[in-house]
Design an enzyme around this catalytic site. Sequence first.
Site, PDB file in Angstrom:
ATOM      1  CG  HIS A 155      -2.124   0.834   1.138  1.00  0.00           C
ATOM      2  ND1 HIS A 155      -2.382   1.855   2.033  1.00  0.00           N
ATOM      3  CD2 HIS A 155      -3.136   0.859   0.240  1.00  0.00           C
ATOM      4  CE1 HIS A 155      -3.507   2.450   1.704  1.00  0.00           C
ATOM      5  NE2 HIS A 155      -3.992   1.869   0.626  1.00  0.00           N
ATOM      6  CE  LYS A 157      -1.516   5.169  -0.526  1.00  0.00           C
ATOM      7  NZ  LYS A 157      -1.853   3.937  -1.174  1.00  0.00           N
ATOM      8  CG  ASP A 162      18.961  11.521  -8.597  1.00  0.00           C
ATOM      9  OD1 ASP A 162      18.740  10.588  -9.394  1.00  0.00           O
ATOM     10  OD2 ASP A 162      18.988  12.717  -8.928  1.00  0.00           O
TER      11      ASP A 162
END
Lengths: 228, 228
Positions: A155, A157, A162
């Site tokens: 779940h 996000k 870099d």
Amino acid sequence: MSMKEVLKLVGLGALAVTLGVECLDWLARRLWPGRGSHGPLNEVLFFPSPPACVEHLFTPARTLPCSCSLPHGVETSFGKMLGHVLSAKVSLDLCVFSFSHVELCRAVLLLHSRGIAVRVLTDADYMLITGSQIGALRRAGICVRHDVSNAVHMHHKFALVDRRKLITGSLNWTLTAVQSNKENVMVTEEPDLVPPYQKEFESLWEASDPGKRHPHSFSQSDFSGHAA
Amino acid sequence: MSMKEVLKLVGLGALAVTLGVECLDWLARRLWPGRGSHGPLNEVLFFPSPPACVEHLFTPARTLPCSCSLPHGVETSFGKMLGHVLSAKVSLDLCVFSFSHVELCRAVLLLHSRGIAVRVLTDADYMLITGSQIGALRRAGICVRHDVSNAVHMHHKFALVDRRKLITGSLNWTLTAVQSNKENVMVTEEPDLVPPYQKEFESLWEASDPGKRHPHSFSQSDFSGHAA
């Protein structure tokens, strides 16, 4: 000049330098809030973000103005987020539950075409939903893995640019999230915050390696050849 | 003692103090990483979190050991998160899409019973799902509002403790999120990060005031009395 005068001069000189640095620092923080010389980048973006043209972020060198029907020259939360994704120079590690946003997919494909190392980790169920861009990423040759653990959902996000810039929050990489939901995204380079997410990414990436799946995690049909 | 000697002594004294402070600072950062004297609290928690007893967080003064069947004395991500929620002394502003976790509900009810100002903002659809704790909060007299905008979902998952500690991430306040999903929660007191979330909360809270709803946002049946 006596030793006393030299010491006095050195003391006053040090004081002047300290005051000068403090003044410059104050000025820097006033001019670039959130990125003062005291701290790393910390930016918070809220959604929904109104629709606006983001073509200039993909083709900054373009001379002709974009002819699309969306509003131009508008700075939106989505534009800022996309700008951070496109700022990758070396790598992009993406760990996202649901990924169906076409412009974000375009950004990831562009980074891949520039030779930037892109890794995408996603949810096993949500990568199959209508509109998912995971197939497009895979077809372009981007290394995509999906969660193979016993977790109900992967779940997360978040994205790591870099290995030093973290983009995280409540927002899935979907058009509904960007344009229709109340959402938040934080962009940070805090040295206390970025490394734990990078470490978690490496751990999840390793655990999702299809070559290392335990045999009994395959279904019977995986071994049944053409007889299935 | 000559002036030269006094100045020399003051200079050496200042050097000793500076070195002493630096050493203490280094020691503090080694002993309490992430909460060194150099910066505010920054903690990252990952889930799923294994089931463990959290009774000691609710009743720290209890003398008898808890007799429940869950593992005791285990420090988990959920325990740490719950500890941060329970650390509220003045206020808790909660903005969460889905809230069905019983222990988190118990924590919010406990804070309310201690006289701490609790405000809860949630999603209009998800507050009605089976297992939602929103009804329990409302019955206890906690002020709960739900999103009344045109947004598809109020998808945030953040809490503000005493207006200075932010708890945010991908995790909804549900048992599945805590025990079964791959999730992240960040706890921060960064002065660049907390105020934008507090400002957003105030704005959403204001916009969700049922007393300020525009008349045409009511359906016809709201004005039809007993004839409906």
